[in-house]
Design an enzyme around this catalytic site. Structure first.
Site, short mmCIF file in Angstrom:
data_model
loop_
_atom_site.label_atom_id
_atom_site.label_comp_id
_atom_site.label_asym_id
_atom_site.label_seq_id
_atom_site.Cartn_x
_atom_site.Cartn_y
_atom_site.Cartn_z
N SER A 19 0.88 -1.20 -0.07
CA SER A 19 -0.19 0.02 0.07
C SER A 19 0.88 1.13 -0.12
CB SER A 19 -0.96 0.06 1.26
OG SER A 19 -0.09 -0.14 2.28
N ASP A 308 -3.79 7.61 8.27
CA ASP A 308 -4.60 6.48 8.99
C ASP A 308 -3.54 5.98 10.06
OD1 ASP A 308 -3.48 4.26 7.51
OD2 ASP A 308 -5.15 4.02 6.21
N HIS A 311 -0.61 4.16 7.53
CA HIS A 311 0.05 4.85 6.34
C HIS A 311 0.14 6.33 6.71
CE1 HIS A 311 -2.61 1.38 5.07
NE2 HIS A 311 -1.67 1.31 4.28
#
Length: 333
Positions: A19, A308, A311
């Site tokens: 990610s 978040d 991340h």
């Protein structure tokens, strides 16, 4: 601002892994690991929730932008991707994946083996678009980005500890490093020659890990940081081996661990007021669907390192790239 001399210019970039790079491939998978809804992407191209796990650009986007290749790296699975975008590179990364195939299975995302298959498919398309000779030149001279170990430690060895029941940390790190080497060798067989590999970041200080494993005071979790350091040493050792065994290869390592630790420990000098909590929701545990349009978000995300709980904000990613790029350019040329 890093100025890239013209003769050193990079013409194409491809991203593999997780990610930190995924620019929307997971949108097209049957998985819960998605970010194609608000507030993700609130600052990206006028508020498009593209599937990037941040408020704007990812690391791979910033790298292609800084290298002058293009403004962002499109997801290969995006059905609206334009043919003219393919010769300058695309993103194959899938959020939630790792060097360990089990990590991808747990979250139903694309393992590196499938990302490799997509790259083979891409090469066929590239041959058709530009011709075989031009395609070989592009593949050989482009830059390959890989970031793929954080989920192995945070998920398979952490939150869903299937691997912790089977391996001690050293043995698991060794498994991951060997898997990484085999992946890089496969990329090399397909024509890759310039490789940029990111290590595991300072993951024990990410909000989710602190919240789950850090006790009532939500301390940084030394165990995960030590595991990350163990793995990074093994990864670097494998990269050294590959430099000597793969002719005409250029392999660069990005010390994501020390870069992220430096920002966390000296956050005020980077303009961050909060590195303990994330901008989205309570700042403690929300990621993917738990960070959604109903979640409150911080009034000024540029004051937060984390978007978040797993991340970074785009400001955090930009700082990582700004610090890594001069060394990368030296390595690549």
């Amino acid at each position: 601002m890093v100025n890239i001399p013209k003769h050193d210019s990079v013409e194409a970039v491809w991203a593999f892994g997780d990610s930190f790079f995924d620019s929307g491939n997971n949108n097209f998978l049957n998985t819960l690991i998605k970010a194609n809804f608000p507030p993700y992407g609130k600052d990206f191209m006028g508020g498009v929730s593209s599937g990037r796990f941040t408020n704007d650009r990812t690391i791979s986007d910033y790298i292609v932008k800084k290298l002058g290749v293009k403004d962002y790296l499109p997801a290969y699975l995006d059905p609206y991707i334009r043919e003219k975008d393919l010769p300058t590179g695309v993103c194959f990364a899938s959020a939630g994946s790792g060097y360990d195939g089990v990590t991808s299975q747990i979250q139903n995302v694309m393992p590196l083996s499938i990302q490799l298959e997509m790259f083979k498919d891409y090469i066929l398309k590239l041959n058709r678009i530009v011709g075989e000779e031009a395609a070989k030149h592009i593949i050989k001279n482009g830059v390959y980005l890989v970031s793929s170990s954080s989920n192995d430690w945070s998920i398979s060895y952490g939150l869903v500890p299937v691997r912790r029941l089977q391996y001690n940390a050293t043995d698991y790190a060794n498994l991951l490093a060997n898997n990484a080497r085999m992946f890089f060798e496969e990329l090399y067989k397909l024509g890759a020659r310039k490789l940029i590999v990111f290590g595991t970041p300072y993951i024990g200080c990410f909000p989710l890990m602190r919240n789950v494993f850090g006790g009532i005071r939500r301390n940084c979790v030394n165990m995960f940081n030590e595991d990350a350091e163990t793995f990074n040493k093994m990864l670097k050792s494998q990269l050294e081996y590959l430099r000597s065994s793969l002719p005409h290869s250029t392999i660069c390592y990005v010390d994501y661990f020390n870069l992220s630790r430096e920002i966390i420990q000296n956050h005020l000098q980077y303009g961050f007021e909060d590195v303990d909590n994330a901008c989205c929701g309570t700042g403690l545990y929300e990621t993917s669907y738990l960070c959604n349009r109903l979640s409150p978000i911080c009034p000024n995300d540029s004051k937060f390192l984390f978007w978040d709980s797993l991340h970074l904000t785009d400001k955090g990613y930009k700082i990582i790239v700004d610090h890594a790029l001069p060394q990368l350019m030296q390595c690549l040329h």
